[in-house]
Design a protein around this motif. Structure first.
Motif, short mmCIF file in Angstrom:
data_model
loop_
_atom_site.label_atom_id
_atom_site.label_comp_id
_atom_site.label_asym_id
_atom_site.label_seq_id
_atom_site.Cartn_x
_atom_site.Cartn_y
_atom_site.Cartn_z
N PRO A 202 -4.48 2.91 -2.79
CA PRO A 202 -5.66 2.03 -2.75
C PRO A 202 -6.74 2.47 -3.74
N ASN B 292 -7.11 -3.32 -0.26
CA ASN B 292 -6.06 -2.58 0.44
C ASN B 292 -4.75 -3.38 0.48
N GLU B 293 -4.89 -4.68 0.69
CA GLU B 293 -3.68 -5.52 0.75
C GLU B 293 -2.99 -5.57 -0.61
N ARG C 81 -1.15 -2.43 -1.01
CA ARG C 81 0.07 -2.41 -0.20
C ARG C 81 1.18 -3.21 -0.89
N GLU D 49 2.39 -1.52 -3.99
CA GLU D 49 2.88 -0.16 -3.72
C GLU D 49 2.16 0.86 -4.61
#
Ligand code: FES
Length: 765
Positions: free
Chosen positions: A118, A108-109, A112, A115
């Motif tokens: 996920p 998920n990171e 993020r 951009e």
């Protein structure tokens, strides 16, 4: 589309059901890995599904460390800003290295930062098996079982790991040290079977080497509990408490992916181990060993008959007298010998090496009287301490009382002091000896290796890494290098650099095919050694040393004798006022000497030939009969690859007055400690209870490795290595071809002068 949504709905229902019934357990690594192992053994269902676990759910926070943030910024610079998502693989890899596995939070990171949705990151992580989506052990064992590996018996590796760790593929051990996975081809098929362990490949595996590797890694893991998981296996210094972790790469002794020895060897080098010899050989060897082991008058009579044929009755008579005189003594010595070959645990057996050596020599004098002492037959390497002359040609008194230093092997004080003293002298001399005299390189020999040679030039550096010094078959120290080898001299000459691999398994470093000289230039990757010695009055000797990690002995009556690990040969050019005058070529226990004019030349440089297997040096190509008539014992040379040592050699000057070896100006950093090593460069004579060993007529299939260049009588006054024997300098090449003939009857051999007039160097000077 309809089918897909139905299956998704089914999967969701299943997930919900599983989440409600499955309790959390106290062994998350094992459970998690078992549920979703990163291996090809996973089912397609498992590949697509994530299930929350205590250590892998979306609410566990994850942030990249400041160092990794910097790295990510660097990675992103490689892509246009609108295609940040192209960096998903390296960034995901960073996340996995930091966290230990690619958890949901890591993915998920990454999504993020880049951009991107996920789901796109999940797709990448679930497609590539190198992303571990659940925790793995400290060492992730990924065994390849694709066809090439399978053909090389990867099944046995899978079994060895499963049996040893008690887990199946896709599972981790309870202690969290190992995770075991089965994977597809990792691109190391040439060295199959193989396993990837974290970032390292271990290749050419056998079940035995795999188990040893696992044990070593386990020891390492226990000794380095605090290291982050999933670090590279060998990270810098291995802690002192952990020994024996092999370096990544082939565990067979191959350096890279060079060929294994051929399966259909040249007839000249066939039947060279205990397992491929003919029935006759085995029968002869068995008979020989029985004779060897049982000291009786029958033994002597047998020797007498054979010896009578080959050498005359005088020496046999001497043997009979000896054998008849002291049977009790010989029996006692035999018992002592057998005691000495059984090391008990890690303690040295309390038998003096000197006694052991003299015992061996007594046995030799009984049985070798004819073939060895009289004829010097096939005694290609020293069985005891060897030639006891040091560089200056004088006996080295430091060996006196050597056997009294028993058991005190942790203290290298004296040798450290000597090493420091030499380094100090080296410093005072400006670090090097200056340039190699130009004429030495101008007249350097070119050596033809045999075209079908099986044992090519060796690098002494690699040789040290594949051997371990042993005293009485017991390991003394592991970390020997060219820079510290002489530290272990306190046990010399009873120290043997013993192969870590079984020589009969033909490990690649012994055959060293990767060192076959370049066919165009003659450059060899294994450095040769040049040592030049200024003898005063304008006389300079240039010794060119050729090292091979293995010597394949010759065959007599279909029985091969004299194999040994480690082989030092040399040639020496004697210059007078910068002009080459004579050349010596080492062969077995002696060698040939020629006047310069007699030698074959290429330009200004003499051309010499190395015999197949034994690496004895000759001045001509072809069959080289020696010692025994009718060609029963012969070396063979031909015009195989030419080795030019001037292109890659460690070059040194040796000063006879202060015994200092100094590197020349072109390699001022060249190590010197190895030169002062007074032990043997190969395995000790294998005892007769070793299946690799057999003996016949007092000769053995395996003999001890040789001593190094310092023991080749660098301080000689004559041209020949042995000052204690007549040195005959030949004026024509043809005299060297059938040396046994003119040695037996020099006038028939065609020498220009009667044999009794040949007085060695004096005769020519
Ligand atoms: S088949 Fe195993 S590495 Fe290629």
């Amino acid at each position: 589309m309809a089918a897909r949504s139905v299956s998704l709905r089914l999967a969701a229902a299943c997930r919900a059901a599983t989440q409600t019934v499955r309790p959390h357990t106290a062994t998350p690594i094992m459970r998690a890995a078992a549920l979703s192992p990163s291996s090809s053994s996973r089912s397609s269902h498992a590949l697509a599904v994530h299930r929350d676990t205590p250590d892998n759910h979306a609410n566990i926070p994850f942030k990249f460390s400041p160092e990794n943030e910097k790295l990510i910024a660097e990675i992103l610079k490689r892509y246009p800003p609108q295609y940040k998502k192209a960096a998903v693989m390296p960034v995901l890899d960073l996340g996995q290295r930091q966290h230990g596995f690619s958890s949901l939070s890591v993915m998920n990171e990454v999504a993020r930062i880049l951009e991107m949705p996920p789901m796109r990151v999940y797709e990448v992580a679930s497609f590539y098996t190198m992303y571990n989506r659940n925790p793995v052990g400290k060492f992730h064992l990924q065994v390849c079982t694709t066809t090439p590996c399978q053909l090389c018996n990867s099944d046995s590796i899978m079994k060895a790991i499963g049996d040893h760790l008690g887990i199946k593929p896709g599972h981790s051990t309870e202690d969290g040290i190992f995770t075991f996975s089965e994977v597809e081809c990792l691109g190391a098929c040439v060295n199959a079977p193989m396993v990837q362990i974290n970032d390292d490949f271990y290749e050419d595996l056998t079940p035995e080497s795999t188990v040893q590797l696992l044990d070593a890694l386990k020891g390492y893991a226990q000794a380095t509990k605090d290291l982050p998981i999933n670090t590279t296996v060998i990270t810098g210094d291995v802690p002192p408490e952990v020994k024996g972790i092999p370096k990544p790469g082939p565990l067979s002794g191959r350096a890279t992916c060079e060929n294994m020895p051929p399966s259909t060897p040249d007839p000249l080098i066939s039947s060279h181990n205990s397992t491929d010899v003919s029935n006759f050989t085995l029968a002869a060897a068995a008979a020989g060993t029985i004779l060897y082991e049982n000291h009786s008058i029958f033994t002597t009579l047998f020797t007498y008959v054979v010896g009578g044929i080959f050498a005359g009755f005088g020496t046999a008579y001497h043997d009979i007298l000896w054998a008849a005189r002291s049977p009790a003594k010989r029996k006692a010595e035999s018992k002592r010998w057998h005691n000495a070959i059984s090391p008990e645990g890690h303690r040295f057996v309390q038998v003096r090496e000197k006694a052991l050596k003299s015992n061996w020599e007594n046995r030799k004098s009984e049985l070798d009287g004819i073939l060895d002492n009289t004829l010097g037959l096939v005694r290609q390497s020293n069985s005891g301490s060897g030639d006891t002359r040091t560089g200056d040609g004088k006996p080295d008194s430091s060996f006196e009382g050597q056997d009294e230093k028993w058991g005190d092997w942790g203290d290298y004080k004296e040798e450290k002091r000597r090493l420091a003293e030499r380094e100090q002298l080296r410093k005072e001399a400006g670090g090097h000896s200056g340039d190699v005299p130009k004429y030495i390189l101008e007249y350097a020999p070119l050596i033809h290796l045999y075209s079908k040679e099986e044992y090519w030039p060796g690098d002494i550096d690699l040789h040290l890494r594949r051997t371990i010094p042993q005293l009485n078959f017991t390991d003394v120290h592991e970390d020997v290098t060219l820079d510290n080898l002489s530290l272990f001299n306190q046990y010399a000459p009873y120290l043997y650099l013993t192969s870590k691999d079984d020589p009969e398994a033909h490990p690649g470093w012994l055959s060293a095919r990767f060192n076959i000289p370049d066919l165009k230039t003659g450059k060899c990757d294994a450095p040769g050694t040049l040592i030049w010695v200024d003898k005063g009055n304008g006389v300079v000797d240039a010794f060119w040393f050729y090292f091979y990690s293995y010597n394949l002995g010759n065959v007599v009556f279909n029985v091969r004798f004299g194999n040994h690990v480690g082989d030092w040969e040399h040639s020496m050019v004697r210059f007078v006022d910068g002009e080459p005058k004579y050349m010596f070529l080492s062969q077995h226990t002696g060698g040939d000497a020629y006047v310069w004019e007699a030698l074959e030349k290429k330009g200004k440089r003499p051309v010499i030939y190395s015999a197949v297997g034994t690496h004895a040096n000759y001045a001509t190509a072809g069959k080289q009969e020696y010692i025994v008539p009718f060609g029963l014992l012969a070396d063979n040379t031909d015009t195989g690859p030419m080795w030019d040592l001037t292109l890659n050699s460690r070059m040194y000057n040796y000063n006879l007055s202060n015994h200092l070896l100094l590197p020349s100006a072109n390699n001022p950093e060249a190590p010197i400690s190895w030169f002062y090593f007074d032990g043997h460069w190969g395995d000790k004579f294998y005892p007769f209870n070793d299946t690799r060993q057999y003996g016949l007529l007092g000769e053995a299939h395996y003999v001890s490795g040789p001593l190094g260049p310092r023991w080749k009588n660098l301080g000689r006054t004559g041209v020949c290595q042995r000052d204690d024997e007549e040195c005959i300098i030949m004026t024509q090449l043809r005299y060297g071809r059938k040396r046994w003939e003119w040695e037996a009857d020099p006038l028939d051999g065609g020498l220009d002068v009667p044999w009794w007039a040949l007085g060695g160097l004096d005769w020519y000077l």
